[in-house]
Write an enzyme that holds these catalytic residues in place. Sequence first.
Site, short mmCIF file in Angstrom:
data_model
loop_
_atom_site.label_atom_id
_atom_site.label_comp_id
_atom_site.label_asym_id
_atom_site.label_seq_id
_atom_site.Cartn_x
_atom_site.Cartn_y
_atom_site.Cartn_z
N GLY A 173 22.58 3.45 -33.85
CA GLY A 173 22.14 4.43 -32.86
C GLY A 173 22.76 4.16 -31.51
N ALA A 174 23.03 2.89 -31.23
CA ALA A 174 23.60 2.54 -29.93
C ALA A 174 25.00 3.14 -29.78
CB ALA A 174 23.64 1.02 -29.76
N GLY A 210 0.83 -1.20 0.00
CA GLY A 210 0.00 0.00 0.00
C GLY A 210 0.86 1.25 0.00
C1 HXC Z 1 -2.92 -1.47 12.10
C2 HXC Z 1 -1.85 -3.44 11.76
C3 HXC Z 1 -1.78 -3.19 10.38
C4 HXC Z 1 -2.32 -1.97 9.89
C5 HXC Z 1 -0.84 -5.09 10.75
N1 HXC Z 1 -1.26 -4.64 11.94
N2 HXC Z 1 -1.17 -4.23 9.78
N3 HXC Z 1 -2.41 -2.60 12.62
N4 HXC Z 1 -2.89 -1.15 10.80
N5 HXC Z 1 -2.28 -1.67 8.62
C6 HXC Z 1 -1.09 -5.29 13.24
C7 HXC Z 1 -1.95 -6.53 13.43
O1 HXC Z 1 -3.19 -6.17 13.92
C8 HXC Z 1 -1.13 -7.31 14.43
O2 HXC Z 1 -1.35 -6.78 15.70
C9 HXC Z 1 0.29 -6.99 14.07
O3 HXC Z 1 0.23 -5.75 13.32
C10 HXC Z 1 0.95 -8.04 13.20
O4 HXC Z 1 0.09 -8.33 12.11
P1 HXC Z 1 -0.22 -9.85 11.66
O5 HXC Z 1 -1.32 -9.76 10.68
O6 HXC Z 1 -0.40 -10.70 12.86
O7 HXC Z 1 1.16 -10.24 10.95
P2 HXC Z 1 1.41 -11.11 9.67
O8 HXC Z 1 0.59 -12.36 9.73
O9 HXC Z 1 2.90 -11.24 9.57
O10 HXC Z 1 0.86 -10.25 8.43
C11 HXC Z 1 1.47 -9.02 8.11
C12 HXC Z 1 0.59 -8.26 7.08
C13 HXC Z 1 -0.87 -8.19 7.58
C14 HXC Z 1 0.63 -9.04 5.76
C15 HXC Z 1 1.22 -6.91 6.86
O11 HXC Z 1 -0.84 -7.71 8.92
C16 HXC Z 1 -1.72 -7.27 6.76
O12 HXC Z 1 -2.22 -7.68 5.69
N6 HXC Z 1 -1.98 -6.05 7.27
C17 HXC Z 1 -2.84 -5.12 6.61
C18 HXC Z 1 -2.16 -4.53 5.41
C19 HXC Z 1 -3.00 -3.44 4.76
O13 HXC Z 1 -4.03 -3.74 4.13
N7 HXC Z 1 -2.60 -2.15 5.02
C20 HXC Z 1 -3.33 -1.05 4.52
C21 HXC Z 1 -2.81 -0.80 3.12
S1 HXC Z 1 -3.61 0.54 2.37
P3 HXC Z 1 -1.15 -7.61 17.04
O14 HXC Z 1 -1.66 -6.73 18.13
O15 HXC Z 1 -1.91 -8.89 16.88
O16 HXC Z 1 0.33 -7.86 17.16
C22 HXC Z 1 -2.54 1.73 2.46
C23 HXC Z 1 -3.04 2.99 1.82
C24 HXC Z 1 -2.07 4.10 1.92
O17 HXC Z 1 -1.44 1.61 2.90
C25 HXC Z 1 -2.05 4.85 0.64
C26 HXC Z 1 -1.21 6.09 0.73
C27 HXC Z 1 -0.86 6.57 -0.61
#
Ligand code: HXC
Length: 510
Positions: A404-405, A169
């Site tokens: 050209g290169a 993201g």
């Molecule tokens: C808040 C988050 C988080 C997030 C992870 N965590 N992503 N908290 N916001 N985006 C937290 C989880 O709740 C968890 O908390 C801890 O971090 C670890 O995450 P897990 O899922 O247990 O780890 P893992 O299995 O290794 O997976 C990692 C991951 C997954 C693949 C990154 O967490 C995930 O898919 N997260 C969401 C990603 C996402 O969709 N982000 C938003 C993108 S949109 P605890 O308390 O259990 O430890 C974006 C838009 C911005 O970024 C655009 C700007 C231009």
Amino acid sequence: MQHILDELARRRAQAKLGGGERRIAAQHAKGKLTARERIDLLLDEGSFEEFDMFVEHRAHEFGMADQKVPGDGVVTGWGTINGRTVYVFSKDFTVFGGSLSGAHAAKIVKVQRMAAKVGAPVIGLFDAGGARIQEGVDSLAGYADIFMENVLSSGVIPQISVIMGPCAGGDVYSPAMTDFIFMVKDTSYMYVTGPDVVKTVTNETVTHEDLGGARVHAQKSGVADGAFENDLEALVQVRRLVDFLPSSNREEAPSRESFDDPSREEPSLDTLVPANPNKPYDMKELILKIVDEADFFEISSEYAKNIITGFARIDGETVGVVANQPQVLAGVLDIDASRKAARFVRFCDAFSIPILTLVDVPGFMPGTKQEYGGLIKHGAKLLFAYAEATVPKVTLITRKAYGGAYDVMSSKHLRGDINYAWPTAEIAVMGAKGAVEIIFRADAKNPEALAQREAEYKAQFANPFVAASRGYIDDVIMPHGTRRRIARAFKSLRTKELSNPWKKHDNIPL
Ligand code: HXC
């Protein structure tokens, strides 16, 4: 008094624990180091000064008011690499998955601004889950603030990103605007949208690794400039890279005294180019034999291998090396090679790093795939980059420089300062066979006549002396004396002054 000091020590210890022992153990179990362990390996021992250790997020929704961790998921500050200042931010996956809140973003922006002010590189270590989902728009605003600083600092200070875990993201676009991206194999991945979204939108089933793993980006997409085995190797290599670079566009790259005699002769180079012009040889052998102590830091070594880019030193001074690789696709220029080299040339020019170009190129890659992919525009990028570059440019044609290169590869006509050729060089519009098939089409059915014409064409053009007689080549040099001649050439160019006409900025064919 003691209890005040104790309170500070307690708060520090708490901040250093990040998301707690359990999450640190989980991080280690995945083969990853913690944010602080990474910083300790990246920087000179004991040199790290942390900023904003006590910063906390300001969100209330979804129970966040009760979940505050000092530092808020990113460790920031500055330290030194071999004595030179660098600024760092390191995402702490143990705190909300390293996700980005408004406060977290402000910490990163602070080090970005400090680095730009003092003129020092910024190194970002990524391991994060993107936007902090509980924060909403403050997180998006924070990303944009970071992007803005990336853009303002581009060409001012070196910016390096190391992807050491998830990076999705919002997190991917900041690295994309930095100068170099490195990834760690098996534990890191980068993508705009993850496998679940891909499945929903395109019905494609793909793993994290196949969508955005280190191998994908270092070999296929070219997004990453290198892939390393583990956290330790990645960080050690970043230290090595930083040693080659200036701290900012206001400074020169550090020179390093070398025990390698700049006049060293290499007799083996006299036989590097095979007698048969269609036989490949390894251009890396030439690079390693002419640079100081065979020390070459290659950039994007696994992507578009038909062109080699990287940093080395000659007589103690950093140079950027761009070289066609006859071993891969005969060293042809295609879309990927043109983009790779153009970006590298522009980096060197932005940071006043002289460019050494080693040429053995049969031309641009023909075919519908290339033309439909926009080879014209992509090839023009490299041409544009070389033409606008005002840094010292030394070029050596070892064998083919066709069509050209020839023009593109830092020729005299694009303000190449010193252009050498080996006696094996062939500077012509195209290879002899293709040339006679076009200009003597009438002899197409007469192989003997064609062979005769080909031999004539070769004798006339398959050498460096026609170009040398026009002054397009400054000298035809002995291969064994290449290091000495190139070292002297760069030395003579240290006082070079050249600037382009005033403009707001150019309009490179993106
Ligand atoms: C808040 C988050 C988080 C997030 C992870 N965590 N992503 N908290 N916001 N985006 C937290 C989880 O709740 C968890 O908390 C801890 O971090 C670890 O995450 P897990 O899922 O247990 O780890 P893992 O299995 O290794 O997976 C990692 C991951 C997954 C693949 C990154 O967490 C995930 O898919 N997260 C969401 C990603 C996402 O969709 N982000 C938003 C993108 S949109 P605890 O308390 O259990 O430890 C974006 C838009 C911005 O970024 C655009 C700007 C231009």
